[in-house]
Design a protein around this motif. Structure first.
Motif, mmCIF file in Angstrom:
data_model
loop_
_atom_site.group_PDB
_atom_site.id
_atom_site.type_symbol
_atom_site.label_atom_id
_atom_site.label_comp_id
_atom_site.label_asym_id
_atom_site.label_seq_id
_atom_site.Cartn_x
_atom_site.Cartn_y
_atom_site.Cartn_z
ATOM 1 N N GLN A 1 -4.249 52.102 -16.281
ATOM 2 C CA GLN A 1 -5.584 52.508 -16.717
ATOM 3 C C GLN A 1 -5.628 53.932 -17.258
ATOM 4 O OE1 GLN A 1 -7.284 51.371 -12.856
ATOM 5 N NE2 GLN A 1 -8.807 50.164 -13.969
ATOM 6 N N ALA A 2 -4.646 54.746 -16.851
ATOM 7 C CA ALA A 2 -4.586 56.130 -17.329
ATOM 8 C C ALA A 2 -3.622 56.256 -18.518
ATOM 9 C CB ALA A 2 -4.146 57.062 -16.198
ATOM 10 N N ASP A 3 -3.273 55.119 -19.114
ATOM 11 C CA ASP A 3 -2.345 55.081 -20.254
ATOM 12 C C ASP A 3 -0.967 55.620 -19.895
ATOM 13 O OD1 ASP A 3 -4.161 53.895 -21.923
ATOM 14 O OD2 ASP A 3 -4.838 55.766 -22.836
ATOM 15 N N ARG A 4 -0.576 55.458 -18.635
ATOM 16 C CA ARG A 4 0.760 55.855 -18.207
ATOM 17 C C ARG A 4 1.673 54.629 -18.254
ATOM 18 N NH1 ARG A 4 -0.466 58.434 -12.415
ATOM 19 N NH2 ARG A 4 -1.288 56.300 -12.229
ATOM 20 N N PRO A 5 2.906 54.782 -18.735
ATOM 21 C CA PRO A 5 3.808 53.627 -18.830
ATOM 22 C C PRO A 5 4.221 53.113 -17.469
ATOM 23 C CG PRO A 5 5.005 55.653 -19.294
ATOM 24 C CD PRO A 5 3.549 56.029 -19.196
ATOM 25 N N ILE A 6 4.202 51.793 -17.311
ATOM 26 C CA ILE A 6 4.617 51.204 -16.033
ATOM 27 C C ILE A 6 5.741 50.187 -16.190
ATOM 28 C CG2 ILE A 6 2.415 51.584 -14.876
ATOM 29 C CD1 ILE A 6 1.639 48.716 -15.440
ATOM 30 N N GLU A 7 5.818 49.527 -17.372
ATOM 31 C CA GLU A 7 6.860 48.515 -17.557
ATOM 32 C C GLU A 7 7.390 48.546 -18.984
ATOM 33 O OE1 GLU A 7 7.549 43.633 -17.490
ATOM 34 O OE2 GLU A 7 5.524 44.477 -17.630
ATOM 35 N N TYR A 8 8.709 48.402 -19.085
ATOM 36 C CA TYR A 8 9.391 48.218 -20.368
ATOM 37 C C TYR A 8 10.029 46.838 -20.287
ATOM 38 C CZ TYR A 8 12.630 49.198 -24.273
ATOM 39 O OH TYR A 8 13.333 49.171 -25.463
ATOM 40 N N ASN A 9 9.565 45.924 -21.118
ATOM 41 C CA ASN A 9 9.966 44.521 -20.994
ATOM 42 C C ASN A 9 10.600 44.000 -22.278
ATOM 43 O OD1 ASN A 9 8.936 41.512 -21.661
ATOM 44 N ND2 ASN A 9 9.456 41.651 -19.501
ATOM 45 N N LEU A 10 11.694 43.283 -22.128
ATOM 46 C CA LEU A 10 12.345 42.584 -23.231
ATOM 47 C C LEU A 10 12.292 41.090 -22.938
ATOM 48 C CD1 LEU A 10 15.568 44.796 -23.553
ATOM 49 C CD2 LEU A 10 13.507 44.947 -24.951
ATOM 50 N N GLY A 11 11.811 40.310 -23.899
ATOM 51 C CA GLY A 11 11.749 38.860 -23.739
ATOM 52 C C GLY A 11 12.501 38.181 -24.860
ATOM 53 N N TYR A 12 13.515 37.418 -24.515
ATOM 54 C CA TYR A 12 14.318 36.690 -25.500
ATOM 55 C C TYR A 12 13.910 35.215 -25.445
ATOM 56 C CZ TYR A 12 17.249 40.873 -25.333
ATOM 57 O OH TYR A 12 17.706 42.172 -25.371
ATOM 58 N N TYR A 13 13.279 34.732 -26.515
ATOM 59 C CA TYR A 13 12.724 33.380 -26.534
ATOM 60 C C TYR A 13 13.566 32.441 -27.397
ATOM 61 C CZ TYR A 13 8.377 35.382 -24.679
ATOM 62 O OH TYR A 13 7.444 36.020 -23.907
ATOM 63 N N LYS A 14 13.757 31.229 -26.916
ATOM 64 C CA LYS A 14 14.394 30.191 -27.718
ATOM 65 C C LYS A 14 13.458 29.850 -28.880
ATOM 66 C CE LYS A 14 16.491 27.036 -25.361
ATOM 67 N NZ LYS A 14 16.801 25.832 -24.555
ATOM 68 N N ALA A 15 13.935 30.034 -30.103
ATOM 69 C CA ALA A 15 13.055 29.914 -31.273
ATOM 70 C C ALA A 15 12.440 28.527 -31.403
ATOM 71 C CB ALA A 15 13.820 30.275 -32.548
ATOM 72 N N GLU A 16 13.165 27.508 -31.026
ATOM 73 C CA GLU A 16 12.664 26.147 -31.211
ATOM 74 C C GLU A 16 11.594 25.787 -30.193
ATOM 75 O OE1 GLU A 16 15.775 23.450 -28.620
ATOM 76 O OE2 GLU A 16 16.462 24.209 -30.546
ATOM 77 N N SER A 17 11.377 26.657 -29.209
ATOM 78 C CA SER A 17 10.434 26.342 -28.142
ATOM 79 C C SER A 17 9.232 27.269 -28.083
ATOM 80 C CB SER A 17 11.149 26.396 -26.774
ATOM 81 O OG SER A 17 12.225 25.496 -26.725
ATOM 82 N N PHE A 18 9.130 28.206 -29.014
ATOM 83 C CA PHE A 18 8.090 29.209 -28.858
ATOM 84 C C PHE A 18 7.495 29.620 -30.197
ATOM 85 C CE2 PHE A 18 6.310 33.393 -27.874
ATOM 86 C CZ PHE A 18 5.718 33.151 -26.650
ATOM 87 N N ILE A 19 6.187 29.754 -30.230
ATOM 88 C CA ILE A 19 5.462 30.256 -31.395
ATOM 89 C C ILE A 19 4.607 31.430 -30.929
ATOM 90 C CG2 ILE A 19 3.683 29.779 -33.119
ATOM 91 C CD1 ILE A 19 4.496 26.857 -33.021
#
Length: 244
Positions: free
Chosen positions: A217-235
């Motif tokens: 809420q104070a615009d402080r960073p809490i998470e850095y996330n990388l998500g690798y999605y199977k292209a044929e299963s995700f839009i």
């Protein structure tokens, strides 16, 4: 289901084969992920050439009803998961809203030294260990996304939390940290050996990479996330509204 071609019909053989396949893949066992009979066997049962059968299969592959897996076979394609850029939620909440049962195939927690990119985002030094969370997730049939999350030490994670809970619910309930803002970057990538193994695709297959930067809420960073999605299963869909 009985498979039979009418060789006396005026309807072309590949059209008949295509129609049979459309009915075949509606069967519960194939919807559940069972592989179709191999081409040699199926062509023999229908008394048609493999070329004719392949023409029918190719049509359904083109329509994204079937998917071919090298060295495995052909099966019904999963319905593509979608995510919107507005009103973002945790992955669990996104899928729950769509009535999709999520399975954790892998869940690993470790304490690591951040690289310069992650340390720069958190504005900390690279010699300060942070919690790293890795999750391989998907539906009940197969995994389709591999997540890597890093958390700012300020969040206060110990590693003993229940990471099977929706992530942002857990952060709020157990650590009083409220995720308020998400900034994201979407890009196309080719799967390296590790990602290919996790997502059960071939090396150099197309995948979707989503970087998510989460703030409180104070615009402080809490998470850095990388998500690798199977292209044929995700839009990934983007919704924009022009202001008046």
């Amino acid at each position: 289901m009985r498979l039979k071609i009418d060789h006396q019909s005026a309807v072309p053989l590949h059209i008949q084969a295509e129609n049979l396949l459309r009915e075949l893949i509606k069967q519960p066992e194939y919807q559940a992920g069972k592989l179709l009979p191999n081409e040699v066997e199926l062509a023999k049962r229908l008394a048609i050439s493999r070329t004719t059968l392949r023409q029918a299969i190719n049509k359904l592959v083109y329509e994204e009803l079937l998917v071919r897996k090298k060295r495995l076979g052909t099966k019904v394609a999963n319905a593509k998961m979608s995510s919107k850029s507005m009103n973002w939620l945790s992955f669990s909440q996104e899928m729950q809203a769509r009535g999709i049962v999520i399975k954790n195939y892998e869940l690993h927690i470790s304490w690591v030294f951040p690289d310069e990119t992650v340390a720069g985002f958190f504005d900390i030094k690279t010699d300060q260990k942070i919690l790293k969370l890795e999750r391989l997730r998907g539906n009940t049939q197969e995994p389709f996304v591999y997540f890597i999350s890093y958390f700012h030490p300020r969040v206060g994670l110990t590693g003993d939390e229940d990471f099977k809970m929706p992530l942002y619910e857990m952060l709020e309930q157990e650590h009083f940290v409220i995720a308020t803002l998400s900034k994201e970057e979407i890009s196309a990538r080719l799967a390296d050996k590790l990602i290919a193994q996790k997502l059960e695709v071939d090396v150099d297959s197309a995948i979707l990479l989503r970087k998510r930067f989460v703030f409180d809420q104070a615009d402080r960073p809490i998470e850095y996330n990388l998500g690798y999605y199977k292209a044929e299963s995700f839009i990934y869909t983007v919704e924009s509204r022009r202001s008046s």
